[in-house]
Design a protein around this motif. Structure first.
Motif, PDB file in Angstrom:
ATOM      1  N   GLU A  10      46.850  42.248  41.560  1.00  0.00           N
ATOM      2  CA  GLU A  10      47.923  41.450  40.949  1.00  0.00           C
ATOM      3  C   GLU A  10      48.862  40.895  42.015  1.00  0.00           C
ATOM      4  OE1 GLU A  10      51.271  41.751  37.388  1.00  0.00           O
ATOM      5  OE2 GLU A  10      50.563  43.584  38.362  1.00  0.00           O
ATOM      6  N   LEU A  13      47.766  37.556  43.366  1.00  0.00           N
ATOM      7  CA  LEU A  13      47.646  36.419  42.443  1.00  0.00           C
ATOM      8  C   LEU A  13      48.928  35.592  42.458  1.00  0.00           C
ATOM      9  CD1 LEU A  13      45.934  38.204  39.404  1.00  0.00           C
ATOM     10  CD2 LEU A  13      44.848  36.802  41.180  1.00  0.00           C
ATOM     11  N   GLN A  15      50.667  34.297  40.133  1.00  0.00           N
ATOM     12  CA  GLN A  15      51.609  34.579  39.049  1.00  0.00           C
ATOM     13  C   GLN A  15      52.043  33.339  38.274  1.00  0.00           C
ATOM     14  OE1 GLN A  15      52.182  37.796  38.266  1.00  0.00           O
ATOM     15  NE2 GLN A  15      50.865  38.337  39.984  1.00  0.00           N
ATOM     16  N   CYS A  21      42.168  31.690  34.122  1.00  0.00           N
ATOM     17  CA  CYS A  21      41.186  32.704  34.506  1.00  0.00           C
ATOM     18  C   CYS A  21      40.415  33.238  33.308  1.00  0.00           C
ATOM     19  CB  CYS A  21      41.887  33.860  35.223  1.00  0.00           C
ATOM     20  SG  CYS A  21      43.125  34.684  34.189  1.00  0.00           S
ATOM     21  N   CYS A  26      48.370  37.049  34.352  1.00  0.00           N
ATOM     22  CA  CYS A  26      47.818  37.509  35.631  1.00  0.00           C
ATOM     23  C   CYS A  26      47.488  38.999  35.614  1.00  0.00           C
ATOM     24  CB  CYS A  26      48.801  37.203  36.760  1.00  0.00           C
ATOM     25  SG  CYS A  26      49.053  35.428  37.051  1.00  0.00           S
ATOM     26  N   TYR A  29      44.149  39.862  33.996  1.00  0.00           N
ATOM     27  CA  TYR A  29      43.059  39.418  34.869  1.00  0.00           C
ATOM     28  C   TYR A  29      42.884  40.398  36.025  1.00  0.00           C
ATOM     29  CZ  TYR A  29      40.456  36.640  38.298  1.00  0.00           C
ATOM     30  OH  TYR A  29      39.535  36.213  39.222  1.00  0.00           O
ATOM     31  N   ALA A  30      43.987  40.833  36.630  1.00  0.00           N
ATOM     32  CA  ALA A  30      43.910  41.792  37.727  1.00  0.00           C
ATOM     33  C   ALA A  30      43.222  43.076  37.273  1.00  0.00           C
ATOM     34  CB  ALA A  30      45.312  42.103  38.254  1.00  0.00           C
ATOM     35  N   TYR A  40      36.242  37.759  40.982  1.00  0.00           N
ATOM     36  CA  TYR A  40      37.450  37.491  41.751  1.00  0.00           C
ATOM     37  C   TYR A  40      37.596  36.019  42.114  1.00  0.00           C
ATOM     38  CZ  TYR A  40      33.931  38.086  45.465  1.00  0.00           C
ATOM     39  OH  TYR A  40      32.800  37.991  46.241  1.00  0.00           O
ATOM     40  N   CYS A  43      40.580  32.152  39.533  1.00  0.00           N
ATOM     41  CA  CYS A  43      41.996  31.749  39.533  1.00  0.00           C
ATOM     42  C   CYS A  43      42.176  30.407  40.242  1.00  0.00           C
ATOM     43  CB  CYS A  43      42.834  32.825  40.210  1.00  0.00           C
ATOM     44  SG  CYS A  43      44.589  32.399  40.385  1.00  0.00           S
ATOM     45  N   GLY A  46      45.240  29.904  42.636  1.00  0.00           N
ATOM     46  CA  GLY A  46      45.092  30.559  43.930  1.00  0.00           C
ATOM     47  C   GLY A  46      44.141  29.812  44.839  1.00  0.00           C
ATOM     48  N   GLY A  50      43.007  32.011  47.587  1.00  0.00           N
ATOM     49  CA  GLY A  50      43.147  33.156  46.688  1.00  0.00           C
ATOM     50  C   GLY A  50      41.863  33.950  46.579  1.00  0.00           C
TER      51      GLY A  50
END
Length: 233
Positions: A10, A13, A15, A21, A26, A29-30, A40, A43, A46, A50
């Protein structure tokens, strides 16, 4: 002692809370990435950077951003055409970081410095008065966003969630108080007019059932919140 994997993910990410995603925010997803339920590379805000950050954390190869989740792009900011805005508040309700201000039947506006460019306010607008305007030129992904902006966005998203929870609890409390007052009024009515006991008993049962449903729902929400808290430890 190192932080749980979901926390570490997290923290990498952006945010934006954009749901691109495939998850509602977020944090979910994390958790999905940490549990192996999501890849991974989902996103878009990102971007490639990212993906590389997450790959490095997870000890996995750097792969391309999944196009199914959308492209990496410059960071946009929502812009409301004030001449068209009807003050419906739907965009305010959709914003995950409280970046839109206004009131019912009054013009709304976006605070650019708070907007994460999530796009979530666009679809609910019934008069199509919201445009997403790129503000970072050729810079995309993490080049269009900073860690400080991400941290601030997460704080606003957390506050947004707490505010909605508090407002719901306050509304539930008001409804419970009204139901209790109604029950007391029915009991007083029954004492004053004993000749219509059957109808009064029926009304009382309806109100008591509503109070019991509210009580059970409150207990379920508390149990769910407790379970979520345990998962974050």
């Amino acid at each position: 002692m190192s932080a749980p994997l979901a926390d570490q993910i997290e923290n990498l990410l952006p945010q934006t809370q954009c749901t691109k995603c495939g998850y509602p925010a977020c944090r979910p997803y994390a958790e999905a990435v940490a549990n192996g339920e999501a890849s991974y590379n989902q996103c878009p805000p990102g971007g490639a950077e990212g993906v590389a950050r997450l790959a490095n954390l997870l000890g996995k190869p750097v792969i391309a951003l999944n196009p199914a989740n959308g492209p990496e792009r410059p960071r946009p900011v929502a812009l409301i055409d004030e001449a068209l805005c009807i003050g419906c508040t739907l965009c305010i309700q959709a914003c995950p970081v409280d970046a839109i201000v206004g009131a019912a039947k009054l013009m709304h506006t976006v605070v650019p410095s708070l907007c994460t460019g999530c796009d979530l306010c666009v679809a609910p607008c019934p008069v199509d008065c919201i445009a997403m305007v790129d503000v970072t030129g050729a810079n995309t992904g993490w080049d269009a966003w900073s860690q400080q902006q991400a941290d601030d966005a997460r704080d606003r998203h957390d506050f947004h969630g707490m505010r909605l929870k508090r407002e719901k609890e306050e509304n539930d409390a008001r409804l419970a108080a009204k139901a209790t007052a109604k029950l007391q009024a029915l009991e007083a009515e029954a004492a004053a007019s004993p000749e219509d006991l059957a109808e009064q008993a029926r009304k009382k049962a309806i109100v008591q059932a509503a109070i019991e449903r509210a009580r059970l729902k409150k207990e379920q929400m508390a149990a769910a919140a407790a379970g979520t808290g345990e998962n974050h430890e």
